[in-house]
Design a protein around this motif. Structure first.
Motif, mmCIF file in Angstrom:
data_model
loop_
_atom_site.group_PDB
_atom_site.id
_atom_site.type_symbol
_atom_site.label_atom_id
_atom_site.label_comp_id
_atom_site.label_asym_id
_atom_site.label_seq_id
_atom_site.Cartn_x
_atom_site.Cartn_y
_atom_site.Cartn_z
ATOM 1 N N VAL A 100 0.828 -1.197 0.000
ATOM 2 C CA VAL A 100 0.000 0.000 0.000
ATOM 3 C C VAL A 100 0.866 1.251 0.000
ATOM 4 O O VAL A 100 0.521 2.268 -0.613
ATOM 5 N N PHE A 101 2.021 1.200 0.655
ATOM 6 C CA PHE A 101 2.937 2.338 0.669
ATOM 7 C C PHE A 101 3.421 2.653 -0.743
ATOM 8 O O PHE A 101 3.392 3.806 -1.188
ATOM 9 N N ALA A 102 3.861 1.640 -1.470
ATOM 10 C CA ALA A 102 4.367 1.840 -2.827
ATOM 11 C C ALA A 102 3.246 2.266 -3.781
ATOM 12 O O ALA A 102 3.447 3.134 -4.645
ATOM 13 N N GLU A 103 2.070 1.659 -3.633
ATOM 14 C CA GLU A 103 0.954 2.009 -4.508
ATOM 15 C C GLU A 103 0.501 3.450 -4.277
ATOM 16 O O GLU A 103 0.205 4.186 -5.237
ATOM 17 N N LEU A 104 0.446 3.882 -3.030
ATOM 18 C CA LEU A 104 0.031 5.255 -2.742
ATOM 19 C C LEU A 104 1.084 6.257 -3.205
ATOM 20 O O LEU A 104 0.740 7.358 -3.672
ATOM 21 N N ARG A 105 2.350 5.880 -3.098
ATOM 22 C CA ARG A 105 3.401 6.759 -3.620
ATOM 23 C C ARG A 105 3.258 6.913 -5.132
ATOM 24 O O ARG A 105 3.389 8.023 -5.679
ATOM 25 N N ALA A 106 2.959 5.831 -5.826
ATOM 26 C CA ALA A 106 2.749 5.892 -7.274
ATOM 27 C C ALA A 106 1.510 6.713 -7.615
ATOM 28 O O ALA A 106 1.499 7.473 -8.591
ATOM 29 N N LEU A 107 0.450 6.559 -6.831
ATOM 30 C CA LEU A 107 -0.760 7.350 -7.062
ATOM 31 C C LEU A 107 -0.477 8.837 -6.917
ATOM 32 O O LEU A 107 -0.884 9.643 -7.774
ATOM 33 N N ALA A 108 0.213 9.217 -5.857
ATOM 34 C CA ALA A 108 0.512 10.633 -5.632
ATOM 35 C C ALA A 108 1.343 11.209 -6.774
ATOM 36 O O ALA A 108 1.111 12.337 -7.231
ATOM 37 N N SER A 109 2.310 10.439 -7.256
ATOM 38 C CA SER A 109 3.145 10.918 -8.364
ATOM 39 C C SER A 109 2.315 11.121 -9.629
ATOM 40 O O SER A 109 2.517 12.085 -10.372
ATOM 41 N N SER A 110 1.358 10.230 -9.870
ATOM 42 C CA SER A 110 0.536 10.342 -11.077
ATOM 43 C C SER A 110 -0.427 11.526 -10.995
ATOM 44 O O SER A 110 -0.869 12.046 -12.026
ATOM 45 N N LEU A 111 -0.768 11.962 -9.782
ATOM 46 C CA LEU A 111 -1.704 13.073 -9.626
ATOM 47 C C LEU A 111 -1.075 14.427 -9.932
ATOM 48 O O LEU A 111 -1.795 15.381 -10.273
ATOM 49 N N LEU A 112 0.232 14.524 -9.824
ATOM 50 C CA LEU A 112 0.888 15.822 -9.902
ATOM 51 C C LEU A 112 0.659 16.519 -11.246
ATOM 52 O O LEU A 112 0.607 17.748 -11.305
ATOM 53 N N LYS A 113 0.489 15.751 -12.319
ATOM 54 C CA LYS A 113 0.289 16.380 -13.636
ATOM 55 C C LYS A 113 -1.022 17.160 -13.697
ATOM 56 O O LYS A 113 -1.182 18.067 -14.525
ATOM 57 N N ASP A 114 -1.975 16.810 -12.819
ATOM 58 C CA ASP A 114 -3.260 17.501 -12.792
ATOM 59 C C ASP A 114 -3.293 18.645 -11.789
ATOM 60 O O ASP A 114 -4.317 19.339 -11.682
ATOM 61 N N TYR A 115 -2.212 18.828 -11.054
ATOM 62 C CA TYR A 115 -2.141 19.883 -10.045
ATOM 63 C C TYR A 115 -0.869 20.708 -10.267
ATOM 64 O O TYR A 115 0.155 20.486 -9.605
ATOM 65 N N PRO A 116 -0.900 21.657 -11.188
ATOM 66 C CA PRO A 116 0.313 22.449 -11.463
ATOM 67 C C PRO A 116 0.773 23.253 -10.254
ATOM 68 O O PRO A 116 1.935 23.688 -10.203
ATOM 69 N N GLN A 117 -0.111 23.462 -9.264
ATOM 70 C CA GLN A 117 0.281 24.215 -8.069
ATOM 71 C C GLN A 117 1.203 23.412 -7.168
ATOM 72 O O GLN A 117 1.850 23.969 -6.280
#
Length: 477
Positions: free
Chosen positions: A174-191
């Motif tokens: 779950v730690f690795a999966e959540l880290r991957a999820l957070a990284s993938s979200l950054l493209k939608d949050y330029p801030q």
């Protein structure tokens, strides 16, 4: 007709009922399965549900849909009196009742094992149920939405900080999966930037993933480090009040999400509420043939399997001489238990459970994984394919398999569906905000107060008739 009562609808319970339907002849036995939830959860997929790789409903198996000849009861078993062969069933609504049986199968599973650490019970969340996995996903997505509106500072850092406690397979996945999820979200949050996100794993031991070799676990640590993850080894969590994670090193990590994966324990409601024998770790003492009891004594009519049971590992590879609590053993034990139970009903001899662990496989985020079998290890993309291949095939029923595979296929082309549905936990909030309500009852109007009375006017009115009366009499005279 003999009555078979199955306590718990998880891996072991579902598979036992599923296989009993296959092996029992028509009219040979009456099977009832009791669980407070009407579905089985395939727990190895919970990290991927939390990361948005699989739709939540697709990793659960509806008991009523797949158990056609089994009576399904949604209730808790709060007491087992095997001496009288009765169990107390307590539903969410209504009064408890007594259920009689001839054979009982205890497969109540396990729950998160916690310690009396200040703040954990109020602020942490486990990863044993589908509801927890969905809540974790929605919390991260919602926190990204909230953080994007804030200026850099402590509050934004707190929203973008995730702490996972426990470095076993569940914690690492779950730690690795959540880290991957957070990284993938950054493209939608330029801030927001990669450096704004903070991930911490807390492990009390000096290594992670004891199921794999030390060399493999070190490779996993390096892989996590390259993705910006912080792993705290030989570190204990001492407090979590108001989301401030306090470590034994003295460090304090403010966070809005604490995921607890530091071990499991046998379902205490069922174990403590029964008269079946229990071993020192709080599990039901079970023989190698999956009947409750010991080598010297058999508890007739009682069976157990899965995480709630202490089944001897005859291969010699189990911790403390017992099978480790994982899905691999639970499923195989359940399949044999169904055969053994039918054999006993027919006067035959049951077989002993012998299964050598095939190895361990874990997903470490999209396109990354690890596999260990003996001294043989796979890492990276090939191990990730092995992880999905194994669990995709292990998912019960082709109907469920196709749903999970369909999610993977759609996400390959369309990517994750990263929308938070956290408000589903309070679905009536919009309706309540704008719903018309009856006006509050108005109090009855009070009568107008009488005008103030002038004492002088009353005295004058009383005096005037008295003065006129003599004149009137005089005129008549």
């Amino acid at each position: 007709m003999p009555k078979i009562l199955i306590v718990g609808g998880g891996y072991a319970g579902f598979y036992t009922a599923w296989k009993l339907e296959k092996h029992l002849r028509k009219g040979e036995a009456d099977v009832t399965i009791v669980d407070p939830l009407p579905y089985m959860t395939y727990q190895p997929f919970l990290p991927e549900v939390a990361a948005g790789e699989i739709e939540a409903r697709h990793v659960i198996v509806g008991l009523r849909r797949h158990l056609k000849r089994t009576r399904v009861v949604t209730a808790k078993v709060t007491q087992i009196d095997h001496a009288s062969k009765t169990a107390t069933l307590t539903p969410a609504e209504g009064e408890p009742w007594q259920e009689t049986y001839d054979q009982i199968v205890v497969t109540a599973g396990a729950v998160s094992r916690t310690f009396p650490i200040p703040g954990i019970a109020d602020n942490a969340i486990g990863l044993k149920t589908i509801e927890e996995a969905v809540a974790i996903r929605d919390r991260i997505l919602t926190n990204f939405d909230r953080a994007a509106n804030l200026a850099p500072g402590p509050e934004r850092d707190r929203l973008l900080t995730v702490v996972v406690v426990g470095g076993g397979f569940a914690g690492i996945e779950v730690f690795a999966e959540l880290r991957a999820l957070a990284s993938s979200l950054l493209k939608d949050y330029p801030q927001l930037s990669f450096d704004d996100t903070h991930f911490h794993l807390i492990e009390a031991m000096g290594r992670i993933m004891p199921e794999v070799s030390l060399k493999t676990s070190e490779w996993v640590l390096k892989s996590l480090a390259t993705r910006g993850a912080n792993v705290h080894l030989d570190t204990q969590l001492t407090g979590a009040i108001d989301g401030n994670v306090e470590l034994s090193t003295g460090e304090v990590i403010p966070t809005d999400l604490i995921v607890w994966t530091a071990g499991v324990m046998a379902n205490p409601t069922v174990v403590r509420g029964s008269d079946l024998p229990v071993e020192e770790r709080g599990r039901i003492r079970t023989r190698a043939d999956l009947r409750v009891g010991s080598d010297e004594e058999i508890v007739e009519g009682a069976w157990a399997a899965g995480d709630v049971s202490a089944v001897p590992d005859l291969t010699g590879g189990g911790v403390g001489g017992y099978c480790v609590p994982n899905a691999q053993h639970a499923v195989r034990q359940a399949k044999l238990l169904a055969k053994n139970l039918v054999a006993v009903l027919r006067g035959e001899v049951p077989r002993e459970y012998i299964h050598k662990n095939l190895g361990a496989v874990a997903g470490l985020g999209l396109y990354n994984g690890v596999f260990q079998s003996g001294k043989f290890a796979l890492k990276g993309f090939i191990a990730w394919c092995a992880h999905r291949g194994y669990h995709g095939l292990a998912m019960p029923s082709w109907e469920r398999k196709w749903r999970v595979i369909g999610d993977w296929w759609h996400n390959f082309w369309l990517h994750r569906d990263n929308v938070s549905l956290q408000t589903v936990q309070n679905p009536r909030y919009v309706f309540e905000e704008f719903a018309a309500r009856p006006r509050p009852a108005q109090p009855a109007p009070e009568a107008a107060p009488a005008p103030a009375i002038d004492p002088k006017s009353i005295a004058k009115e009383n005096a005037e008739p008295a003065a006129k009366a003599p004149a009137k009499v005089k005129a008549k005279a």
